[in-house]
Design a protein around this motif. Structure first.
Motif, PDB file in Angstrom:
ATOM      1  N   PHE A 109       0.787  -1.224   0.000  1.00 22.55           N
ATOM      2  CA  PHE A 109       0.000   0.000   0.000  1.00 22.55           C
ATOM      3  C   PHE A 109       0.828   1.288   0.000  1.00 22.55           C
ATOM      4  CE2 PHE A 109      -2.921  -3.064   2.076  1.00 22.55           C
ATOM      5  CZ  PHE A 109      -4.043  -2.914   1.276  1.00 22.55           C
ATOM      6  N   GLY A 110       2.154   1.190   0.079  1.00 29.11           N
ATOM      7  CA  GLY A 110       2.928   2.409   0.319  1.00 29.11           C
ATOM      8  C   GLY A 110       2.578   3.007   1.670  1.00 29.11           C
ATOM      9  N   ASP A 111       2.255   2.129   2.640  1.00 25.81           N
ATOM     10  CA  ASP A 111       1.737   2.527   3.945  1.00 25.81           C
ATOM     11  C   ASP A 111       2.909   2.748   4.900  1.00 25.81           C
ATOM     12  OD1 ASP A 111       0.322   2.879   6.277  1.00 25.81           O
ATOM     13  OD2 ASP A 111      -0.736   0.955   6.204  1.00 25.81           O
ATOM     14  N   GLY A 112       3.529   3.917   4.796  1.00 24.02           N
ATOM     15  CA  GLY A 112       4.683   4.175   5.639  1.00 24.02           C
ATOM     16  C   GLY A 112       5.182   5.601   5.528  1.00 24.02           C
TER      17      GLY A 112
ATOM     18  N   LEU B 148       9.580  12.961  11.110  1.00 26.53           N
ATOM     19  CA  LEU B 148       9.311  11.535  11.025  1.00 26.53           C
ATOM     20  C   LEU B 148       8.265  11.124  12.065  1.00 26.53           C
ATOM     21  CD1 LEU B 148      10.112   8.638   9.988  1.00 26.53           C
ATOM     22  CD2 LEU B 148      11.807   8.617  11.820  1.00 26.53           C
ATOM     23  N   GLN B 149       8.443  11.558  13.291  1.00 23.66           N
ATOM     24  CA  GLN B 149       7.512  11.194  14.354  1.00 23.66           C
ATOM     25  C   GLN B 149       6.131  11.800  14.127  1.00 23.66           C
ATOM     26  OE1 GLN B 149      10.015  12.533  17.620  1.00 23.66           O
ATOM     27  NE2 GLN B 149      10.595  10.426  18.128  1.00 23.66           N
ATOM     28  N   GLN B 150       6.087  13.018  13.599  1.00 24.17           N
ATOM     29  CA  GLN B 150       4.799  13.640  13.289  1.00 24.17           C
ATOM     30  C   GLN B 150       4.078  12.888  12.177  1.00 24.17           C
ATOM     31  OE1 GLN B 150       6.160  17.632  12.436  1.00 24.17           O
ATOM     32  NE2 GLN B 150       5.868  18.330  14.544  1.00 24.17           N
ATOM     33  N   GLY B 151       4.833  12.425  11.169  1.00 24.40           N
ATOM     34  CA  GLY B 151       4.232  11.653  10.096  1.00 24.40           C
ATOM     35  C   GLY B 151       3.694  10.323  10.586  1.00 24.40           C
ATOM     36  N   LEU B 152       4.446   9.664  11.451  1.00 19.87           N
ATOM     37  CA  LEU B 152       3.985   8.398  12.015  1.00 19.87           C
ATOM     38  C   LEU B 152       2.698   8.602  12.810  1.00 19.87           C
ATOM     39  CD1 LEU B 152       7.410   6.939  13.196  1.00 19.87           C
ATOM     40  CD2 LEU B 152       6.025   6.107  11.287  1.00 19.87           C
ATOM     41  N   ALA B 153       2.639   9.679  13.573  1.00 18.42           N
ATOM     42  CA  ALA B 153       1.429   9.973  14.352  1.00 18.42           C
ATOM     43  C   ALA B 153       0.245  10.251  13.428  1.00 18.42           C
ATOM     44  CB  ALA B 153       1.682  11.162  15.284  1.00 18.42           C
ATOM     45  N   ALA B 154       0.490  10.987  12.339  1.00 18.57           N
ATOM     46  CA  ALA B 154      -0.590  11.311  11.402  1.00 18.57           C
ATOM     47  C   ALA B 154      -1.158  10.060  10.757  1.00 18.57           C
ATOM     48  CB  ALA B 154      -0.082  12.277  10.332  1.00 18.57           C
ATOM     49  N   LEU B 155      -0.306   9.061  10.519  1.00 17.53           N
ATOM     50  CA  LEU B 155      -0.757   7.807   9.909  1.00 17.53           C
ATOM     51  C   LEU B 155      -1.113   6.749  10.946  1.00 17.53           C
ATOM     52  CD1 LEU B 155       1.600   7.333   6.826  1.00 17.53           C
ATOM     53  CD2 LEU B 155      -0.576   8.543   6.995  1.00 17.53           C
ATOM     54  N   GLU B 156      -1.007   7.103  12.224  1.00 20.96           N
ATOM     55  CA  GLU B 156      -1.330   6.183  13.324  1.00 20.96           C
ATOM     56  C   GLU B 156      -0.485   4.910  13.265  1.00 20.96           C
ATOM     57  OE1 GLU B 156      -5.605   5.754  14.155  1.00 20.96           O
ATOM     58  OE2 GLU B 156      -5.929   7.385  12.721  1.00 20.96           O
ATOM     59  N   ILE B 157       0.790   5.076  12.943  1.00 23.53           N
ATOM     60  CA  ILE B 157       1.738   3.966  12.957  1.00 23.53           C
ATOM     61  C   ILE B 157       2.501   4.014  14.273  1.00 23.53           C
ATOM     62  CG2 ILE B 157       3.815   2.987  11.895  1.00 23.53           C
ATOM     63  CD1 ILE B 157       2.835   4.024   9.213  1.00 23.53           C
TER      64      ILE B 157
END
Length: 285
Positions: free
Chosen positions: A27-30, A52-61
């Motif tokens: 899915f390009g899920d990252g 990086l951490q903000q992006g992970l939070a936005a995608l709930e990873i």
């Protein structure tokens, strides 16, 4: 062979294996980051990890690594790869599930991958030696969450290929109202009558770390006036200077847009000041 990091272990690149059921593959899920380093010194490390951490939070990873963990990982990776001029690629996908399904799976560990690649020596602040970029323009056809540094980059890749197919260096993008967003892999600045202008951050613009550093450096270490505001296509075509910023390019001078010569057709005097200031201060942020 280069040494990479995968899910808690350092290993030769040829030994790194990721499941085809990984959601990053399906899915390009990252989320990813690219951090430049020269002789072991990273540029904008804290800002890259924060994004990086903000992006992970936005995608709930969910990823257990702290900023300090990332720092130790990156330092060891640099050391194991010779500590030369290296780009560090960090990649976190949601992880590997037992089936392909659009809904986020619960309680699977994230896949964490990192590797180094050689990059050119630090860009020079020299008008005669500086690369001269030629670019084209296009309507921005990507998704509307470009502020998230997702690994799903097909829209960016297709825009970049438009330029590459014509022998150009970059494709700079405009929204449906004709206002500048960014390049396919860069942020964009213009200069007019001594004023440096770049579009304000939005969901259509990646908050580039080099963009962030440059704005801070210009405001704190110079008298150059900077504005963040909407920029029309006509303003770009009539600019005295046009710059691209990215981790690999730092501040790059554009000499041609859609076949039109920008300024004198070479890097301009404000570019020289900006790149000189960036070179001096980039490790301080």
């Amino acid at each position: 062979m280069s040494v990479v990091y995968l899910n808690g272990q350092f290993m030769p690149l040829g030994e790194a294996k990721i499941s085809p059921m990984d959601r990053g593959f399906l899915f390009g899920d990252g989320i990813y980051e690219v951090i430049p380093s020269y002789a072991g010194l990273c540029v904008g490390f804290a800002a890259h990890i924060q994004r990086l951490q903000q992006g992970l939070a936005a995608l709930e990873i969910r990823c257990a690594l702290t900023a300090q963990d990332w720092k130790a990982l990156v330092q060891q990776l640099i050391q194991q790869n010779g500590a030369g001029n290296l780009g560090i690629y960090l990649h976190v996908s949601r992880g590997t599930d037992s089936k392909r399904a659009h809904a986020y799976p619960q309680d699977i560990p994230a896949t964490i991958f990192a590797y180094c690649f050689d990059i050119a020596a630090e860009p020079e602040a020299d008008i005669d030696k500086a690369p001269r970029y030629k670019v084209m323009t296009a309507t921005d056809l990507r998704w509307q969450r470009c502020h998230i540094k997702s690994t799903a980059l097909l829209g960016n890749v297709m825009h970049h290929q438009q330029a590459a197919a014509l022998g150009l260096n970059e494709c700079i993008l405009f929204d449906e109202q004709g206002f500048l967003t960014e390049g396919s892999s860069t942020n964009v600045f213009i200069v007019k009558k001594g004023l440096v202008i770049t579009p304000p951050l939005s969901s259509q613009i990646l908050p580039g770390i080099t963009r962030q550093l440059l704005l801070s450096i210009l405001r704190q270490h110079s008298t150059i006036q900077v504005e963040e505001r909407s920029v029309s296509k006509n303003e770009v075509l009539c600019a005295d200077e046009v710059w691209l910023t990215s981790s690999s390019k730092e501040v790059a001078a554009v000499v041609e847009v859609d076949g039109l010569i920008i300024g004198a057709g070479k890097p301009g005097p404000l570019w020289l000041k900006a790149q000189s200031l960036f070179k001096i201060n980039k490790y301080n942020y």
